[in-house]
Structure formats: structure tokens, C-alpha cells
Design a protein around this motif. Structure first.
Motif, PDB file in Angstrom:
ATOM      1  N   VAL A   1      37.358  42.034  14.373  1.00 32.94           N
ATOM      2  CA  VAL A   1      35.979  41.603  14.345  1.00 32.94           C
ATOM      3  C   VAL A   1      35.231  42.442  15.374  1.00 32.94           C
ATOM      4  N   PRO A   2      34.291  43.278  14.936  1.00 31.70           N
ATOM      5  CA  PRO A   2      33.534  44.073  15.895  1.00 31.70           C
ATOM      6  C   PRO A   2      32.400  43.268  16.524  1.00 31.70           C
ATOM      7  N   VAL A   3      32.201  43.463  17.818  1.00 33.51           N
ATOM      8  CA  VAL A   3      31.073  42.867  18.539  1.00 33.51           C
ATOM      9  C   VAL A   3      30.328  44.023  19.188  1.00 33.51           C
ATOM     10  N   LEU A   4      29.143  44.305  18.679  1.00 34.77           N
ATOM     11  CA  LEU A   4      28.367  45.452  19.136  1.00 34.77           C
ATOM     12  C   LEU A   4      27.896  45.257  20.576  1.00 34.77           C
ATOM     13  N   VAL A   5      28.151  46.282  21.403  1.00 34.96           N
ATOM     14  CA  VAL A   5      27.668  46.302  22.785  1.00 34.96           C
ATOM     15  C   VAL A   5      26.573  47.356  22.910  1.00 34.96           C
ATOM     16  N   GLY A   6      26.828  48.559  22.393  1.00 35.97           N
ATOM     17  CA  GLY A   6      25.805  49.599  22.391  1.00 35.97           C
ATOM     18  C   GLY A   6      25.677  50.387  23.678  1.00 35.97           C
ATOM     19  N   ASP A   7      26.638  50.227  24.585  1.00 37.71           N
ATOM     20  CA  ASP A   7      26.618  50.940  25.858  1.00 37.71           C
ATOM     21  C   ASP A   7      28.072  51.142  26.283  1.00 37.71           C
ATOM     22  N   GLY A  23      41.942  36.633  31.336  1.00 37.77           N
ATOM     23  CA  GLY A  23      43.240  36.739  30.682  1.00 37.77           C
ATOM     24  C   GLY A  23      43.153  37.000  29.191  1.00 37.77           C
ATOM     25  N   VAL A  24      42.045  37.624  28.768  1.00 34.36           N
ATOM     26  CA  VAL A  24      41.820  37.892  27.344  1.00 34.36           C
ATOM     27  C   VAL A  24      41.768  39.402  27.142  1.00 34.36           C
ATOM     28  N   TYR A  25      42.631  39.926  26.252  1.00 33.01           N
ATOM     29  CA  TYR A  25      42.594  41.357  25.953  1.00 33.01           C
ATOM     30  C   TYR A  25      41.718  41.583  24.731  1.00 33.01           C
ATOM     31  N   VAL A  26      40.654  42.350  24.919  1.00 31.51           N
ATOM     32  CA  VAL A  26      39.763  42.767  23.838  1.00 31.51           C
ATOM     33  C   VAL A  26      39.592  44.268  23.991  1.00 31.51           C
ATOM     34  N   GLN A  27      39.841  44.988  22.914  1.00 26.73           N
ATOM     35  CA  GLN A  27      39.816  46.450  22.976  1.00 26.73           C
ATOM     36  C   GLN A  27      38.390  46.992  22.926  1.00 26.73           C
ATOM     37  N   PRO A  28      38.023  47.866  23.894  1.00 29.99           N
ATOM     38  CA  PRO A  28      36.717  48.527  23.818  1.00 29.99           C
ATOM     39  C   PRO A  28      36.817  49.731  22.877  1.00 29.99           C
ATOM     40  N   ILE A  29      35.840  49.900  22.035  1.00 33.75           N
ATOM     41  CA  ILE A  29      35.811  51.037  21.103  1.00 33.75           C
ATOM     42  C   ILE A  29      34.588  51.878  21.463  1.00 33.75           C
ATOM     43  N   VAL A  34      33.559  55.804  17.634  1.00 28.78           N
ATOM     44  CA  VAL A  34      32.309  55.359  17.005  1.00 28.78           C
ATOM     45  C   VAL A  34      31.181  56.216  17.577  1.00 28.78           C
ATOM     46  N   PRO A  35      30.062  56.334  16.868  1.00 27.82           N
ATOM     47  CA  PRO A  35      28.939  57.112  17.395  1.00 27.82           C
ATOM     48  C   PRO A  35      28.407  56.505  18.696  1.00 27.82           C
ATOM     49  N   LYS A  36      27.844  57.363  19.539  1.00 30.22           N
ATOM     50  CA  LYS A  36      27.216  56.884  20.774  1.00 30.22           C
ATOM     51  C   LYS A  36      26.138  55.862  20.436  1.00 30.22           C
ATOM     52  N   LYS A  37      25.986  54.884  21.309  1.00 30.90           N
ATOM     53  CA  LYS A  37      25.047  53.765  21.169  1.00 30.90           C
ATOM     54  C   LYS A  37      25.505  52.724  20.146  1.00 30.90           C
ATOM     55  N   THR A  38      26.735  52.875  19.614  1.00 31.48           N
ATOM     56  CA  THR A  38      27.298  51.845  18.726  1.00 31.48           C
ATOM     57  C   THR A  38      28.634  51.337  19.280  1.00 31.48           C
ATOM     58  N   ARG A  42      36.464  45.232  19.982  1.00 34.75           N
ATOM     59  CA  ARG A  42      37.219  44.891  18.777  1.00 34.75           C
ATOM     60  C   ARG A  42      38.046  43.649  19.086  1.00 34.75           C
ATOM     61  N   ILE A  43      37.677  42.554  18.460  1.00 36.21           N
ATOM     62  CA  ILE A  43      38.387  41.288  18.631  1.00 36.21           C
ATOM     63  C   ILE A  43      39.340  41.125  17.461  1.00 36.21           C
ATOM     64  N   THR A  44      40.588  40.817  17.775  1.00 39.86           N
ATOM     65  CA  THR A  44      41.611  40.694  16.732  1.00 39.86           C
ATOM     66  C   THR A  44      42.216  39.291  16.771  1.00 39.86           C
TER      67      THR A  44
END
Length: 75
Positions: A1-7, A23-29, A34-38, A42-44
Motif C-alpha cells: 500500500v503506497p502512502v505518498l510523502v512527496g519529499d 517498532g514498525v518497519y515501513v519501507q521508504p521508496i 519513483v520520480p522525484k516529488k512522488t 510502502r506499507i505491506t
């Protein structure tokens, strides 16, 4: 599940804080995946995550979003 940050910096910072403080691992993408500003988190979720686990993640994200002054978008 993607959660847009944009930075990119905030995306990595949120991911680090989630792991270190909650204590929560969430992968930054980030770029170049992904293109800059997107940049996004990534929540799994899996069947092994409980309703309490999900509630914990939501509360942690809510708190960090406020700290980062990120906009909340409703889909």
C-alpha cells in the motif's frame, strides 16, 4: 500500500522514526525507483497483522505527519 510523502528526506526520516520509536518497519521508496516529488512509504500488511497493529501504525503516521507538516489527501 503506497502512502505518498512527496519529499525524499521526509520519507526516509518518517521511515526511520517509525522503526526507531514505534517498532514498525515501513519501507521508504525514493528516486530513482519513483520520480522525484512522488516519494512514498510502502506499507505491506499481512494476515498476521492484527487490528491493534494497524491502529498503532495509523496513530504513528498521524503523529509523524503533523510533525513533518505534510498535507493529508483524501482518496
Amino acid at each position: 500500500v503506497p502512502v505518498l510523502v512527496g519529499d525524499a528526506a521526509k520519507c526516509k526520516w518518517i521511515s526511520d522514526l517509525l522503526l526507531d520509536n514505534c517498532g514498525v518497519y515501513v519501507q521508504p521508496i525514493n528516486y530513482p525507483t519513483v520520480p522525484k516529488k512522488t516519494e512514498r512509504l510502502r506499507i505491506t500488511p499481512t494476515p498476521l497483522h492484527s487490528d491493534a497493529d494497524i491502529a498503532h501504525l495509523v496513530e504513528a503516521l498521524h503523529s509523524l505527519w503533523s510533525r513533518c507538516a505534510l498535507a493529508r489527501h483524501v482518496a
